[in-house]
Design a protein around this motif. Structure first.
Motif, PDB file in Angstrom:
ATOM      1  N   ASP A 265      39.291-104.128 -38.147  1.00 39.64           N
ATOM      2  CA  ASP A 265      38.366-103.027 -38.442  1.00 39.64           C
ATOM      3  C   ASP A 265      39.295-101.863 -38.652  1.00 39.64           C
ATOM      4  N   GLY A 268      37.703 -98.319 -38.778  1.00 38.85           N
ATOM      5  CA  GLY A 268      37.444 -97.956 -37.608  1.00 38.85           C
ATOM      6  C   GLY A 268      38.473 -97.262 -36.705  1.00 38.85           C
ATOM      7  N   GLU A 308      31.185 -98.262 -35.092  1.00 38.73           N
ATOM      8  CA  GLU A 308      31.644 -99.125 -34.033  1.00 38.73           C
ATOM      9  C   GLU A 308      30.417-100.042 -33.480  1.00 38.73           C
ATOM     10  N   PRO A 314      34.055-104.970 -34.250  1.00 32.79           N
ATOM     11  CA  PRO A 314      34.749-103.651 -34.020  1.00 32.79           C
ATOM     12  C   PRO A 314      36.141-103.341 -33.575  1.00 32.79           C
TER      13      PRO A 314
END
Length: 515
Positions: A265, A268, A308, A314
């Motif tokens: 991710d 993120g 997220e 996530p």
């Protein structure tokens, strides 16, 4: 003679084909411990090198301070990020990559022509040293599951005590290296340390296999299948490797999307980095002119939370994290513990030099009981978990130490100063180890690496908060009045730590979470 020597070295340095089924594979301890101490040794050695580096490169103290802050920032971001990669791809690859990066950063630092290049080398060093601790915690959990031992207290103690010991001897080691070859040697020493980690890691750390998905997985799952694994080995080769190979890493896909393919991710991680860097830069030097930094942190935090909660795989699963109140409490306790610990270390040292009038060398000797008492307490209590008892005692001793600071003045006896230092060393030997053990019990096995990285991040946030508190209470120098105000701030943190510990019922029987 040569074949015999080769066989002996292979027996001593390589993991056994069949590891002991009922106990921790002790061959893993050396690479785990050596890799874990790379961060504290580089964090502590730099303390004695700032002045000679400033003189050699014509930099002011405010500029050389970035050598400290750069590594803190990189490590605070890197620990959970690399920890998540450990969860996804296994500890061996990330350990080897990180320790190799340490060697490269050390060489670049030794050859740096100016302060900018040196700060860049320290940032690279921070990222490199971020891999070993999450990898070690991941390996510890994997070994515990393999052997059926729910309490690897000895291994967790070894990790904590080795880091504390190296942090104590780091300034002395740095001084010796500078005396022998100049300040560049504190960077160059990372090259042999990196090589040692690479050799031990390559020979002893288990290779990782990952669960496959889709048609390839179905084929490999059938009897007699010989399709390649994620590491490029065939199923027959993986079977022949036996228990020497690490258990398959669980899928990090979100519970809400079990069929989702996991991946990195990256957005993120970048939002998390933006949040953390903005927050830490403001904590390092909180000023009204820097109002935009907390605003950036809020914006990045909101965007991070939004992402997220929506993506299937996530970086930090906020739903799971939000539902794990005991682990959130552990992060808070880590932050409170180290805010008080670092505020004492920074503030008390400054006050001894300015308010009490001691020479820097004398102040260092007065602080020696602080380190010794912490090491002794860790060594004595390490093999007993007793998480709640350690935290209660640690917070009570912090309260006593902060109260004692309120009695300090410019004529306080040296033995009294040393006694307060020894007293404040006790919670250093209890709180960090207790929080590490609690995290080991509370974190999901599939996310042990990222959870361990987050624990370290909260340690550095405590250090930054302590630095900001010292600056706030010592506005006109480190005088006795400022020390007393700082002591009240620390006392409030210690009381809050005790309260958070007492109300946390999960600490009474911290059973480990199942995979």
């Amino acid at each position: 003679m040569i074949p015999a020597l080769r066989d002996w070295l292979q027996h001593r340095l390589t993991p056994a084909r069949h590891r002991p089924p009922d106990r921790f594979d002790r061959r893993l301890i050396a690479p785990m411990v050596l890799g874990t101490v790379l961060n504290p040794v580089n964090s502590s050695m730099i303390a004695v090198a700032l002045v000679p580096i400033g003189r050699a490169l014509g930099a002011s103290p405010a500029e050389t301070a970035w050598l400290v802050s750069g590594l803190y920032l990189a490590t605070a971001v890197g620990q959970p990020v690399i920890g998540r990669l450990v969860d996804l791809y296994g500890p061996r690859r990330l350990y080897l990559f990180g320790t190799a990066l340490v060697g490269v950063a050390g060489l670049l630092g030794a050859l740096s022509p100016n302060l900018g290049a040196l700060v860049a080398a320290r940032v690279l060093l921070g990222f490199g040293t971020s891999a070993a601790y999450p990898a070690a915690m991941h390996l510890t959990r994997s070994e515990a599951e393999r052997t059926g031992q729910s309490s690897p207290a000895g291994v967790l103690t070894a990790l904590a005590v080795s880091a504390q010991t190296v942090a104590v001897v780091g300034p002395t080691l740095g001084g010796l290296l500078i005396g022998v070859g100049g300040w560049r040697t504190i960077f160059l020493v990372n090259v042999p340390l990196s090589l040692a980690c690479l050799v031990l890691g390559a020979l002893r750390l288990p290779k990782t296999t990952r669960k496959q998905r889709g048609p390839a997985a179905a084929r490999s799952a059938r009897p007699g299948a010989t399709g390649p694994t994620a590491d490029g080995a065939t199923a027959d080769e993986a079977k022949a490797a036996g228990p020497a190979a690490e258990p398959a890493t669980p899928s990090p896909a979100s519970p809400s999307s079990p069929s989702a393919t996991p991946g990195v991710d990256l957005p993120g991680m970048l939002l998390f980095a933006a949040l953390l860097v903005s927050l830490m830069l403001f904590l390092m030097r909180p000023r009204a002119d820097d109002w935009y930094l907390p605003v950036l942190a809020l914006i990045a935090g909101a965007a991070f939370a939004r992402r997220e909660l929506r993506v299937p795989g996530p970086f930090i699963d906020l739903r799971v994290l939000g539902g794990n109140a005991p682990m959130l409490a552990t992060f808070l306790r880590q932050f409170l513990s180290y805010t008080t610990a670092y505020a004492f270390l920074y503030g008390f040292t400054q006050w001894m030099e300015e308010g009490r009038g001691l020479h820097a060398a004398s102040a260092g000797l007065v602080l020696l009981p602080l380190s010794l008492s912490g090491l002794v307490v860790s060594g004595i209590t390490g093999r007993r978990e007793a998480v709640r008892a350690k935290l209660v005692v640690g917070s009570l001793v912090q309260i006593a130490g902060c109260t004692a600071l309120l009695t300090m003045n410019s004529t306080s006896a040296i033995w009294l100063l040393a006694g307060v230092g020894a007293l404040m060393g006790v919670p250093q030997g209890l709180n960090g180890l207790a929080n590490q053990t609690a995290l080991y019990r509370q974190a999901e096995p599939a996310r042990m690496g990222s959870a361990a990285g987050l624990l370290r991040t909260f340690t550095y946030l405590g250090a930054m908060a302590a630095s900001a508190a010292d600056a706030a209470f010592f506005t006109h120098g480190a005088d006795t009045g400022g020390l007393h105000r700082l002591a009240l701030f620390m006392l409030a943190g210690a009381v809050l730590l005790l309260a958070v510990t007492l109300i946390d019922r999960s600490l009474r029987d911290p059973a480990p979470r199942k995979a």
